[in-house]
Design an enzyme around this catalytic site. Structure first.
Site, PDB file in Angstrom:
ATOM      1  N   GLN A   1      39.954   6.533 -24.993  1.00 21.45           N
ATOM      2  CA  GLN A   1      38.609   6.262 -24.475  1.00 21.45           C
ATOM      3  C   GLN A   1      38.489   6.471 -22.968  1.00 21.45           C
ATOM      4  O   GLN A   1      37.384   6.631 -22.465  1.00 21.45           O
ATOM      5  CB  GLN A   1      38.203   4.839 -24.852  1.00 21.45           C
ATOM      6  CG  GLN A   1      38.056   4.669 -26.354  1.00 21.45           C
ATOM      7  CD  GLN A   1      37.648   3.269 -26.734  1.00 21.45           C
ATOM      8  OE1 GLN A   1      38.504   2.421 -26.974  1.00 21.45           O
ATOM      9  NE2 GLN A   1      36.366   2.999 -26.785  1.00 21.45           N
TER      10      GLN A   1
ATOM     11  N   ASN B   1      45.914  -1.695 -32.890  1.00 24.76           N
ATOM     12  CA  ASN B   1      44.565  -2.160 -32.597  1.00 24.76           C
ATOM     13  C   ASN B   1      43.672  -1.997 -33.826  1.00 24.76           C
ATOM     14  O   ASN B   1      43.512  -0.878 -34.331  1.00 24.76           O
ATOM     15  CB  ASN B   1      43.968  -1.349 -31.445  1.00 24.76           C
ATOM     16  CG  ASN B   1      42.558  -1.829 -31.120  1.00 24.76           C
ATOM     17  OD1 ASN B   1      42.399  -2.909 -30.554  1.00 24.76           O
ATOM     18  ND2 ASN B   1      41.549  -1.070 -31.513  1.00 24.76           N
ATOM     19  N   GLU B   2      43.098  -3.091 -34.267  1.00 25.33           N
ATOM     20  CA  GLU B   2      42.058  -3.090 -35.303  1.00 25.33           C
ATOM     21  C   GLU B   2      42.325  -2.121 -36.453  1.00 25.33           C
ATOM     22  O   GLU B   2      41.562  -1.160 -36.651  1.00 25.33           O
ATOM     23  CB  GLU B   2      40.691  -2.792 -34.672  1.00 25.33           C
ATOM     24  CG  GLU B   2      40.259  -3.822 -33.663  1.00 25.33           C
ATOM     25  CD  GLU B   2      38.787  -3.720 -33.286  1.00 25.33           C
ATOM     26  OE1 GLU B   2      38.116  -2.747 -33.668  1.00 25.33           O
ATOM     27  OE2 GLU B   2      38.302  -4.642 -32.601  1.00 25.33           O
TER      28      GLU B   2
ATOM     29  N   TYR C   1      32.976  -9.641 -31.342  1.00 31.17           N
ATOM     30  CA  TYR C   1      31.768  -9.262 -30.607  1.00 31.17           C
ATOM     31  C   TYR C   1      30.516  -9.931 -31.170  1.00 31.17           C
ATOM     32  O   TYR C   1      29.582 -10.212 -30.450  1.00 31.17           O
ATOM     33  CB  TYR C   1      31.572  -7.742 -30.678  1.00 31.17           C
ATOM     34  CG  TYR C   1      32.632  -6.976 -29.919  1.00 31.17           C
ATOM     35  CD1 TYR C   1      32.417  -6.589 -28.600  1.00 31.17           C
ATOM     36  CD2 TYR C   1      33.862  -6.663 -30.492  1.00 31.17           C
ATOM     37  CE1 TYR C   1      33.387  -5.896 -27.886  1.00 31.17           C
ATOM     38  CE2 TYR C   1      34.841  -5.977 -29.783  1.00 31.17           C
ATOM     39  CZ  TYR C   1      34.593  -5.601 -28.484  1.00 31.17           C
ATOM     40  OH  TYR C   1      35.557  -4.933 -27.772  1.00 31.17           O
TER      41      TYR C   1
ATOM     42  N   GLU D   1      39.894  -8.711 -27.092  1.00 33.97           N
ATOM     43  CA  GLU D   1      38.668  -7.970 -26.740  1.00 33.97           C
ATOM     44  C   GLU D   1      37.454  -8.850 -26.962  1.00 33.97           C
ATOM     45  O   GLU D   1      37.359  -9.528 -27.987  1.00 33.97           O
ATOM     46  CB  GLU D   1      38.471  -6.719 -27.624  1.00 33.97           C
ATOM     47  CG  GLU D   1      39.381  -5.572 -27.328  1.00 33.97           C
ATOM     48  CD  GLU D   1      39.014  -4.320 -28.141  1.00 33.97           C
ATOM     49  OE1 GLU D   1      37.854  -4.197 -28.583  1.00 33.97           O
ATOM     50  OE2 GLU D   1      39.913  -3.484 -28.332  1.00 33.97           O
TER      51      GLU D   1
ATOM     52  N   TRP E   1      36.527  -6.559 -22.960  1.00 34.40           N
ATOM     53  CA  TRP E   1      36.349  -5.140 -23.241  1.00 34.40           C
ATOM     54  C   TRP E   1      35.103  -4.724 -22.490  1.00 34.40           C
ATOM     55  O   TRP E   1      34.031  -5.180 -22.862  1.00 34.40           O
ATOM     56  CB  TRP E   1      36.171  -4.862 -24.746  1.00 34.40           C
ATOM     57  CG  TRP E   1      36.071  -3.376 -24.960  1.00 34.40           C
ATOM     58  CD1 TRP E   1      34.927  -2.623 -24.969  1.00 34.40           C
ATOM     59  CD2 TRP E   1      37.158  -2.453 -25.120  1.00 34.40           C
ATOM     60  NE1 TRP E   1      35.238  -1.299 -25.116  1.00 34.40           N
ATOM     61  CE2 TRP E   1      36.597  -1.167 -25.214  1.00 34.40           C
ATOM     62  CE3 TRP E   1      38.550  -2.589 -25.172  1.00 34.40           C
ATOM     63  CZ2 TRP E   1      37.381  -0.022 -25.370  1.00 34.40           C
ATOM     64  CZ3 TRP E   1      39.312  -1.460 -25.332  1.00 34.40           C
ATOM     65  CH2 TRP E   1      38.729  -0.191 -25.434  1.00 34.40           C
TER      66      TRP E   1
ATOM     67  N   TRP F   1      33.888   6.130 -28.933  1.00 37.29           N
ATOM     68  CA  TRP F   1      34.132   6.764 -30.236  1.00 37.29           C
ATOM     69  C   TRP F   1      32.908   7.567 -30.714  1.00 37.29           C
ATOM     70  O   TRP F   1      32.364   8.325 -29.921  1.00 37.29           O
ATOM     71  CB  TRP F   1      34.581   5.698 -31.254  1.00 37.29           C
ATOM     72  CG  TRP F   1      35.728   4.872 -30.735  1.00 37.29           C
ATOM     73  CD1 TRP F   1      35.691   3.547 -30.370  1.00 37.29           C
ATOM     74  CD2 TRP F   1      37.089   5.299 -30.467  1.00 37.29           C
ATOM     75  NE1 TRP F   1      36.936   3.132 -29.926  1.00 37.29           N
ATOM     76  CE2 TRP F   1      37.807   4.184 -29.972  1.00 37.29           C
ATOM     77  CE3 TRP F   1      37.781   6.520 -30.602  1.00 37.29           C
ATOM     78  CZ2 TRP F   1      39.158   4.243 -29.622  1.00 37.29           C
ATOM     79  CZ3 TRP F   1      39.131   6.574 -30.253  1.00 37.29           C
ATOM     80  CH2 TRP F   1      39.793   5.455 -29.776  1.00 37.29           C
TER      81      TRP F   1
HETATM   82  C1  NOJ Z   1      36.883  -2.261 -30.705  1.00 32.08           C
HETATM   83  C2  NOJ Z   1      37.880  -1.234 -30.273  1.00 32.08           C
HETATM   84  O1  NOJ Z   1      39.182  -1.709 -30.195  1.00 32.08           O
HETATM   85  C3  NOJ Z   1      37.466  -0.503 -29.008  1.00 32.08           C
HETATM   86  O2  NOJ Z   1      38.148   0.703 -29.012  1.00 32.08           O
HETATM   87  C4  NOJ Z   1      35.968  -0.364 -28.944  1.00 32.08           C
HETATM   88  O3  NOJ Z   1      35.558   0.434 -27.890  1.00 32.08           O
HETATM   89  C5  NOJ Z   1      35.363  -1.732 -28.801  1.00 32.08           C
HETATM   90  N1  NOJ Z   1      35.808  -2.595 -29.872  1.00 32.08           N
HETATM   91  C6  NOJ Z   1      33.837  -1.743 -28.745  1.00 32.08           C
HETATM   92  O4  NOJ Z   1      33.319  -1.210 -29.892  1.00 32.08           O
END
Ligand code: NOJ
Length: 453
Positions: A29, A174-175, A303, A363, A409, A417
């Site tokens: 990113q 990550n996720e 979030y 995050e 974040w 993305w």
């Molecule tokens: C999740 C991801 O880990 C990150 O790459 C993304 O930019 C943020 N959340 C926001 O969507």
């Protein structure tokens, strides 16, 4: 609606001296330099080059040019009093073809980043895998090919051996829920594959890799503090009707339990989501043990919340989300609801697993349409978002729940993305034409907060 606890006024001291404060980014990113100095193509380089995959056709090739600007950005982290910097390693900078020959320029780059962090007194927190699988490996089946476990182990070993003398805080992945779900089921993220026959093996192999990565770090890095991170959203039913309550349970299993539970030795939540039952097809003898690893910490990334209703027509889960836009609630630019108690609820939910030793919020943040006026960016909505979520983190901490750190974040606006550059999540504004950085009010607020003001 639950109180947002506006009465709790936060300051850093209330979180205790050992609480970690940081900011998170991901290689793909921010780095740009997509083919510099021997870097190979990742699935995201290839996906983004296809027509119609990224909003407005935005191109990640340069992004915020962290590859060349890293010193300036780490200087900013220091200036903002941020103690920890979470970033990821691009697999194809180090192994351009995914396996085989190492690209020394890639190792040198991360050594420079790590060393510069340490010189500035910033703690590096490294994620091994943040979604950018080598394209060469995708051509061999990517996450659906069981060989990915061996490919991943080789990559993790290189990271541990080269950086483990100086990096002590690690996150394996990550996720996984997002890169498998969006990338191998919905097809809206790289590599753009769809359907259960891709999703199920991708899930299982990602779980095996997480645990294998944990074991490699434990073996090779002295005094390692090892975690892995999960996306999660607090899920609530649309009504009290049993149908909606059950639908919410299924979505909760899919969003919040699918990856943590096998890692803890609890298996996949197949009872709640029957579509998962075929995942056993991908098991080999011994997998039940190989799926487990005793992580030192779990990264919780939150979030928003989701409201769920029963939906007969939605295949596999029989549930659908009631969009935040339709609920008349405050929204971010991602059309995600601003709902601070969500982070409290997720800390609580993860605390319900007694096996989890420690939790970090790795995050949390928000995209809002920022504007540069007279060389400044005033973003009161982001400041309010961060404060109100942090109040909920404090609420959890005050109740004795485990939560040991918080990472925003993100540092600089970057490539979001499939959404491209449009959602700006940074506490630092980036002009993508000139690469000029402007610290937003939220960045100044964080700096003041971290100073103890
Ligand atoms: C999740 C991801 O880990 C990150 O790459 C993304 O930019 C943020 N959340 C926001 O969507």
């Amino acid at each position: 609606m639950e109180s947002t606890s506006q009465d709790i006024r936060i300051n850093k001291k209330l979180f205790g001296d050992n609480f970690k404060w940081g900011v998170s980014v991901a290689a793909f990113q921010i780095e740009g330099a997509c083919d510099a100095e021997g870097k190979g193509a990742s699935i995201w380089d290839v996906f983004a080059a296809k027509k119609g995959k990224i909003l407005n056709g935005d191109d990640p090739a340069i992004s915020c040019d962290f590859y060349n600007q890293y010193k300036q950005d780490i200087d900013l982290i220091k200036q903002l009093n941020i103690q920890c910097f979470r970033f990821s390693i691009s697999w194809t900078r180090i192994l351009p073809n995914g396996t085989g020959e190492v690209n020394q320029a890639g190792i040198d780059f991360y050594n420079s980043v790590i060393n510069y962090c340490l010189e500035q007194g910033v703690e590096p927190w490294v994620t091994i895998y943040h979604w950018d699988l080598p394209h060469a490996l995708e051509l061999k089946g990517g996450w659906t090919n069981r060989d990915v476990v061996e490919w991943f182990k080789a990559f993790a070993t290189i990271c541990a051996k080269n950086f483990g003398d100086r990096v002590k805080n690690w996150m394996v992945m990550n996720e996984p829920g997002v890169f498998t779900g969006a990338g191998y089921f919905l097809g809206i993220h790289a590599p753009g594959r769809t359907g259960l026959r891709n999703f199920l093996p991708a899930i299982h192999h990602a779980v095996l890799c997480m645990a294998a990565g944990g074991r490699i770090l434990r073996d090779l890095v002295k005094d390692a503090h090892i975690g892995t991170t999960f996306s999660c959203s607090y899920v609530e039913p649309h009504t009290d009707k049993q149908k909606d309550v059950n639908a919410a349970k299924r979505v909760d299993a899919l969003l919040n339990r699918l990856f943590i539970e096998p890692v803890l030795g609890l298996g996949y939540p197949v009872h709640e989501v029957s579509a998962l039952k075929d995942i056993e097809k991908y098991f080999q003898p011994g997998d039940k043990d190989l799926m487990k690893f005793d992580f030192d910490f779990i990264g919780v990334q939150n979030y928003t919340r989701e409201i769920v209703k029963n939906s007969f027509f939605t295949p596999y889960v029989g549930a659908s989300l009631v969009k935040a836009e339709k609920r008349g609630v405050p929204l971010t630019n991602m059309k995600w609801e601003v709902y601070p108690p969500s982070i409290y609820q997720m800390i609580k939910q993860f605390n319900n697993y007694p096996q989890i030793k420690s939790i970090y919020i790795t995050e949390n943040g928000a995209a809002f349409p920022d504007q540069v006026t007279d060389g400044m960016v005033d973003d009161p909505k982001r400041v309010e978002y961060l404060k109100s979520y942090l109040e909920q983190v404090l609420r959890a901490k005050n109740e004795g729940l485990k939560v040991d750190g918080y990472f925003i974040w993100t540092l600089t606006d970057n490539f979001e993305w499939a959404e491209g550059y449009h959602p700006r999540f940074g506490i630092i504004h980036v002009d993508f034409e000139t690469q000029q950085r402007i610290v937003k009010s939220s960045g100044h607020w964080y700096a003041d907060f971290l100073k103890g003001n």
